[in-house]
Design a protein around this motif. Structure first.
Motif, PDB file in Angstrom:
ATOM      1  N   PRO A  94       0.807  -1.206   0.000  1.00  0.00           N
ATOM      2  CA  PRO A  94       0.000   0.000   0.000  1.00  0.00           C
ATOM      3  C   PRO A  94       0.841   1.257   0.000  1.00  0.00           C
ATOM      4  CG  PRO A  94       0.131  -0.896   2.203  1.00  0.00           C
ATOM      5  CD  PRO A  94       0.844  -1.867   1.309  1.00  0.00           C
ATOM      6  N   THR A 149      -5.916   1.074   7.693  1.00  0.00           N
ATOM      7  CA  THR A 149      -6.251   2.476   7.427  1.00  0.00           C
ATOM      8  C   THR A 149      -5.063   3.177   6.784  1.00  0.00           C
ATOM      9  OG1 THR A 149      -5.436   3.329   9.551  1.00  0.00           O
ATOM     10  CG2 THR A 149      -7.715   2.518   9.498  1.00  0.00           C
ATOM     11  N   ASP A 150      -5.310   4.354   6.254  1.00  0.00           N
ATOM     12  CA  ASP A 150      -4.236   5.195   5.753  1.00  0.00           C
ATOM     13  C   ASP A 150      -3.382   5.697   6.924  1.00  0.00           C
ATOM     14  OD1 ASP A 150      -5.107   4.947   3.134  1.00  0.00           O
ATOM     15  OD2 ASP A 150      -6.418   6.708   3.272  1.00  0.00           O
ATOM     16  N   GLY A 151      -2.140   6.092   6.606  1.00  0.00           N
ATOM     17  CA  GLY A 151      -1.260   6.682   7.605  1.00  0.00           C
ATOM     18  C   GLY A 151      -0.387   5.701   8.340  1.00  0.00           C
ATOM     19  N   ARG A 186       2.505   2.530   8.526  1.00  0.00           N
ATOM     20  CA  ARG A 186       3.748   2.211   7.805  1.00  0.00           C
ATOM     21  C   ARG A 186       4.284   0.862   8.279  1.00  0.00           C
ATOM     22  NH1 ARG A 186       9.514   5.490   8.514  1.00  0.00           N
ATOM     23  NH2 ARG A 186      10.845   3.869   7.579  1.00  0.00           N
ATOM     24  N   ARG A 223      -3.745  -4.534   1.837  1.00  0.00           N
ATOM     25  CA  ARG A 223      -5.007  -4.151   2.463  1.00  0.00           C
ATOM     26  C   ARG A 223      -5.967  -5.346   2.437  1.00  0.00           C
ATOM     27  NH1 ARG A 223      -5.212   1.256   3.474  1.00  0.00           N
ATOM     28  NH2 ARG A 223      -3.717   2.559   2.377  1.00  0.00           N
ATOM     29  N   GLN A 244      -2.994   6.881  12.172  1.00  0.00           N
ATOM     30  CA  GLN A 244      -1.892   7.726  11.722  1.00  0.00           C
ATOM     31  C   GLN A 244      -0.618   7.406  12.497  1.00  0.00           C
ATOM     32  OE1 GLN A 244      -2.264   9.846   9.140  1.00  0.00           O
ATOM     33  NE2 GLN A 244      -0.053  10.211   9.209  1.00  0.00           N
ATOM     34  N   GLY A 276       2.578   4.446   1.243  1.00  0.00           N
ATOM     35  CA  GLY A 276       3.147   4.742   2.544  1.00  0.00           C
ATOM     36  C   GLY A 276       3.995   3.628   3.113  1.00  0.00           C
TER      37      GLY A 276
END
Length: 392
Positions: A8, A307-309, A311, A336, A276, A10
């Motif tokens: 994904p 989720t996004d953010g 790593r 994901r 995040q 990031g």
């Protein structure tokens, strides 16, 4: 070959795997192992073994400014056939399983007051686990624990970390010839805790060692499980699961050193991340030395980004010094949700949120059921469900 799938945005997995292709296990450490903290320079973050770790969040464990000013409430529940001792630093069992390989491990070795030795007698077969509960009550603590499972004994050990504080420790596992040891280490700290620990396992002839590492809590958790073989025929299984939430740094760095012939190892770690700046690091090093003919080894890391953010850094490394082996391989993948799985469940009337929960539970179920301690399995499944409430 390392395998990377569905990486994904990031994630640094692809770059990490490229680094793995250029590095070797033998050259990963900047200093040789030592019990003396002075033998390790203060890390600056550019070293290979420290480049993923946020040094500023270690609360002085890495530079010598941390002092033992905290309290750790410890309780050991041991069934018949087990002895528990508090011993001085000079005890021959301390450090026998392995030597500190970084500055924090050496600092922990230099700073503990007394070590705890838990011994399972020769040929004893325990019907109940040995339970070690460590509850932080603030401040900084150092520790050293030795689990000595003598020849042909069988035992399960559960080490449960809760509470708050800053903790640096070394944990040794001596697995005697023909013995069987299963260790479950649970990191369920408060969100502000810092925990750094080196785990050393020395596996005897025809012995079996199984480790299940479970990490949920803490602001920063950095664990370094290491396995060595004292004779031929030894088997090691290293399982791990982690759920990294917003702002958390969870790092697992493993080394399996095959130096004896006809030994086996299998490594499977799985992680889920959400929020995040959630950051998970997995380093899997396997070394097959010239003397380790007949080795059979495999390591795998899988990560699910919710989720996004978030790593992920996943770096499998395999160094082979003899061609006379049964097999060796590694794999790493970060992705994901599987859209096909979600579609399949939704097409059968399952709501989207429930479908996502089912996928994550299935992702972890294989490892949870490896624990073999029902109350711990139930607790972890409930913890996973609680974590999922924040993402789906």
């Amino acid at each position: 070959m390392a395998e990377a799938q569905n990486i994904p945005a990031g994630s640094t997995t692809a770059g990490a795997i490229a680094v793995a292709a250029e590095s070797t296990v033998a050259t990963r450490m900047s200093a040789p192992p030592s019990f003396d903290v002075a033998d390790f320079p203060v890390p600056n973050g550019r070293e290979e073994e420290w480049r993923f770790t946020p040094l500023a969040r270690l609360k002085g464990l890495h530079d010598g400014t941390a002092v033992a000013n905290g309290t750790m409430k410890a309780q050991i529940d041991a069934p018949e056939g087990v002895t528990v001792e508090s011993v001085e630093r000079g005890d021959a069992r301390i450090g026998k399983a392995g030597i500190p390989v970084d500055r924090i491990a050496a600092q922990a070795f230099s700073s503990f007051a007394k070590a705890t030795v838990v011994t399972v007698a020769k040929e004893a077969v325990l019907t109940e686990p040995v339970r070690v509960s460590l509850h932080g009550e603030g401040g900084t603590t150092f520790g050293h624990t030795v689990f000595d499972v003598q020849a042909f004994a069988e035992a399960v050990v559960v080490i449960d970390h809760t509470g708050d504080g800053v903790r640096a420790a070394n944990v040794d596992f001596l697995v005697g010839d023909g013995a069987k040891l299963t260790v479950v280490s649970v990191q369920d700290w408060d969100d502000t805790a810092v925990h750094v620990s080196q785990h050393n396992a020395l596996i005897g002839r025809d012995a079996t060692f199984r480790s299940i590492v479970v990490t949920f809590g803490g602001d920063l958790v950095r664990l370094h499980p290491r396995v060595a073989y004292a004779g031929p025929g030894g088997e090691a299984e290293l399982f791990g699961l982690y759920f990294t939430d917003a702002g958390q740094h969870q790092e697992h760095r493993l080394l399996v050193d095959h130096s004896a012939p006809h030994c086996k190892s299998n490594v499977v770690y799985k992680g889920a991340l959400q929020g995040q700046d959630a950051h998970a690091v997995w380093i899997g090093d396997v070394l097959i030395e010239k003397t380790a003919e007949g080795t059979d080894t495999y390591e795998m890391n899988r990560n699910l980004v919710l989720t996004d953010g978030a790593r992920v850094d996943s770096v499998p490394n395999l160094e082979i010094e003899t061609g006379e082996i049964v097999g060796a391989g590694h794999a790493s993948a970060t992705g994901r949700f599987d859209d096909e799985q979600l579609f399949y469940l939704q097409s059968r009337g399952i709501r989207a949120d429930d479908a996502r929960r089912l996928v994550v539970r299935g992702f972890f179920a294989e490892l949870v059921h490896q624990i073999g301690v029902p109350d711990i399995e139930e607790r972890l499944l409930a913890k996973i469900e609680t974590e999922l409430q924040g993402s789906v």
